[in-house]
Design an enzyme around this catalytic site. Structure first.
Site, PDB file in Angstrom:
ATOM      1  CB  CYS A 228     -73.071   9.168  70.030  1.00 12.55           C
ATOM      2  SG  CYS A 228     -71.342   9.598  69.844  1.00 12.55           S
TER       3      CYS A 228
ATOM      4  CD  GLU B 258     -65.161   6.797  63.079  1.00 13.22           C
ATOM      5  OE1 GLU B 258     -65.290   7.759  63.853  1.00 13.22           O
ATOM      6  OE2 GLU B 258     -65.818   6.668  62.030  1.00 13.22           O
TER       7      GLU B 258
ATOM      8  CG  ASN C 140     -73.905  14.488  66.920  1.00 11.67           C
ATOM      9  OD1 ASN C 140     -73.343  14.142  65.884  1.00 11.67           O
ATOM     10  ND2 ASN C 140     -73.974  13.718  67.983  1.00 11.67           N
TER      11      ASN C 140
ATOM     12  N   GLY D 137     -74.154   7.872  62.874  1.00 15.10           N
ATOM     13  CA  GLY D 137     -75.518   8.396  62.972  1.00 15.10           C
ATOM     14  C   GLY D 137     -76.361   7.479  63.837  1.00 15.10           C
TER      15      GLY D 137
ATOM     16  CD  GLU E 175     -67.598   4.716  65.641  1.00 11.75           C
ATOM     17  OE1 GLU E 175     -68.127   4.835  66.769  1.00 11.75           O
ATOM     18  OE2 GLU E 175     -66.541   4.099  65.453  1.00 11.75           O
TER      19      GLU E 175
END
Ligand code: NAP
Length: 490
Positions: free
Chosen positions: A292, A468, A160, A236, A258
């Protein structure tokens, strides 16, 4: 075959082989990459399988010592050159991304700049990896900490954000001295391979930057279980994240995950309704709702439900759907036909339980010839419906009326996910009570987007482990060592 190569100013960015130990590797078989806007074939890409993954891990391990010993200032220069090359080639990288993933071209170019921001930040941070001195109890002894790179990092990334999910994860790893092996998503390997071409030009030594393409079930176990791999960085789905964590557990390897989300978008009755409607459109329809951090459950205080529904209906009906390369398009196709079928099922399931479609609510696959779904606004869905419980991952906004703060906090937290949340209010007390009461890693107050190179990105609960971005990224990819020195100053 599509015309992707001919659209590029620099045709050498169109790479279809894996990049291992500084070489382009063909592999024994190939797989197709398709344009979701019209289902045409864009490229066939190497599947290097487990053997290629092993070769890449071996190359990264061989490069490890030299790379960790390279001066941080030199590493910073190479990472910064990579950033500069990404920005110089922003247009081409945007074209590659838009064609394989389907987000509108302007948005795709925006992703390139967003992702490059993390590379620039990481280059700067390479010079700021610090330890501390610590007062210790033994007379005459000294204590201090040092931070050192963890070693080889496997980076497994989703479709994505085919470019930014690689740069956000890999640039801090590279900057602090970790060689990397990337496995991009099968739908979008071309962005990763173009980044590898630019990394080679930037001057990363052989073996420091590797990209392996091919079937996850063969490559994955090598990347999670090889002795030479120190850490797995994954972005993912929660389901695959859990599987990789299980595989990594055998070697007690470090993981940074993540994962998926189910973001609440809360609009309080004191909010500016027009701004909240603008914010929701911006946050919800970016990448066709396939992010997400996409608002998934819109909680609206009862007093403004009517006004907000009206403001949104007007806006949703105007969202332009079409080919990513067409001027003015805001929503492109979903990643593939199966994604459209999944979103259609979520919507029809909610409707069968009493939800009302205010706008959209249908697949556009037949009439548009690609994986399109109409921008949709829904009210009255059941909180227990699949639409509310799952990540929608499509251009569908669903509104739920709520009474008060207590109910909002309870409903927002009634999910195993905890990635992003949004709150629209002008009341400072509500800001503090709600941001402290809801369990999400990132909260945008009167702001529909939360990520930036300077700030921590990551989730709580089943949305992940680690952060991150910002100064936190370098910490993820370093080990903290403590040294106690005694017997010298007696
Ligand atoms: P996915 O199915 O979990 O795939 C992600 C990556 O994992 C792909 O490279 C995939 O490879 C690989 N993979 C799948 N099965 C594997 C296995 N058994 N072993 C090793 N690797 C495996 O997720 P997706 O559909 O690409 O992405 C959407 C999901 O990502 C959503 O849930 C979204 O919320 C989440 N996401 C989270 C963030 C965040 O920052 N928290 C950001 C973006 C997306 P193949 O493509 O080859 O199968």
């Amino acid at each position: 075959m599509s015309d992707l190569r001919s659209r590029l100013k620099d045709q050498n960015l169109f790479r279809t082989d894996s990049f291992i130990n500084g070489e382009w590797v063909k592999g024994d078989s190939r797989f197709d990459v398709n344009n979701p806007a019209n289902r045409s074939k864009v490229a066939d890409v190497a599947d290097v399988g487990a053997a290629g993954a092993k070769q890449a891990v071996k190359a990264a391990a061989a490069a490890n010592l030299e790379w960790r010993r390279t001066s941080p200032f030199e590493r910073a220069r190479i990472v910064k050159r990579w950033h500069d090359l990404i920005m110089e080639n922003q247009d081409d990288l945007g074209v590659i991304l838009a064609m394989e993933m389907g987000k509108p071209l302007a948005e795709a170019k925006g992703e390139i700049a967003y992702g490059a921001g993390f590379v620039e930040w990481a280059a700067e941070e390479a010079k700021r990896v610090h330890g501390e001195t610590i007062a210790v109890p033994t007379p005459g002894a000294r204590g201090w900490t040092i931070r050192q790179p963890v070693g080889v990092v496997s980076c497994i990334t989703p479709w994505n954000f085919p470019s930014a999910m690689i740069t956000r994860k890999c640039s801090p790893a590279l900057a602090v001295g970790c060689p990397i092996v990337i496995k991009p998503a099968a739908e979008t390997p071309l962005s990763a391979l173009a980044l590898a071409e630019l990394a080679a030009r930037a001057g990363f030594p052989k073996g420091v930057f590797n990209v392996v393409t091919g079937e996850a079930k063969h490559i994955g176990p090598v990347l999670t279980q090889s002795d030479e791999v120190a850490m797995i960085g994954f972005t993912g789905s929660t389901q695959v994240g859990a599987l990789l964590m299980e595989q990594a557990a055998k070697g007690i390897k470090r993981v940074a995950l993540e994962l998926g989300g189910n973001a609440p978008f809360i609009v309080m009755d004191d909010a500016d309704v027009e701004k909240a409607a603008d914010g929701l459109i911006q946050g919800k329809f970016r990448a066709g709702g396939q992010t997400c951090v996409s608002p998934n459950r819109v909680f609206v205080q009862e007093a403004i439900m009517g006004d907000l529904t009206e403001a949104l209906a007007e806006r949703v009906k105007k969202v332009k759907v079409g080919d990513p390369f067409e001027e003015g398009v805001q929503v492109g196709p979903l990643i593939h036909d199966k994604a459209v079928e999944r979103v259609s099922e979520l919507v029809s399931g909610a409707v069968s339980k009493g939800a009302k479609i205010v706008a959209g609510g249908k697949s556009l696959m037949k009439e548009m010839g690609g994986s399109f779904y109409a921008p949709t606004l829904i009210t009255g869905a059941d909180m227990a419906s699949s639409l509310a419980v799952n990540e929608i991952f499509g251009p569908v906004a669903s509104l739920y009326p709520v009474k008060d703060e207590a109910e909002i906090i309870k409903l927002a937290n009634a999910t195993p996910y905890g990635l992003a949340a949004y709150l629209y209010t002008r009341d400072a007390g509500r800001v503090h009570r709600i941001t402290e009461g809801i369990d999400f890693g990132m909260i945008g107050v009167n702001a529909p987007m939360v990520g930036s190179p300077a700030t921590p990105f990551g989730g709580m609960k089943q949305s992940g482990i680690g952060r991150e971005g910002g100064k936190w990224a370098a910490e993820e990819f370093t080990e903290l060592k403590f040294v106690l020195l005694s017997g010298i100053d007696e």
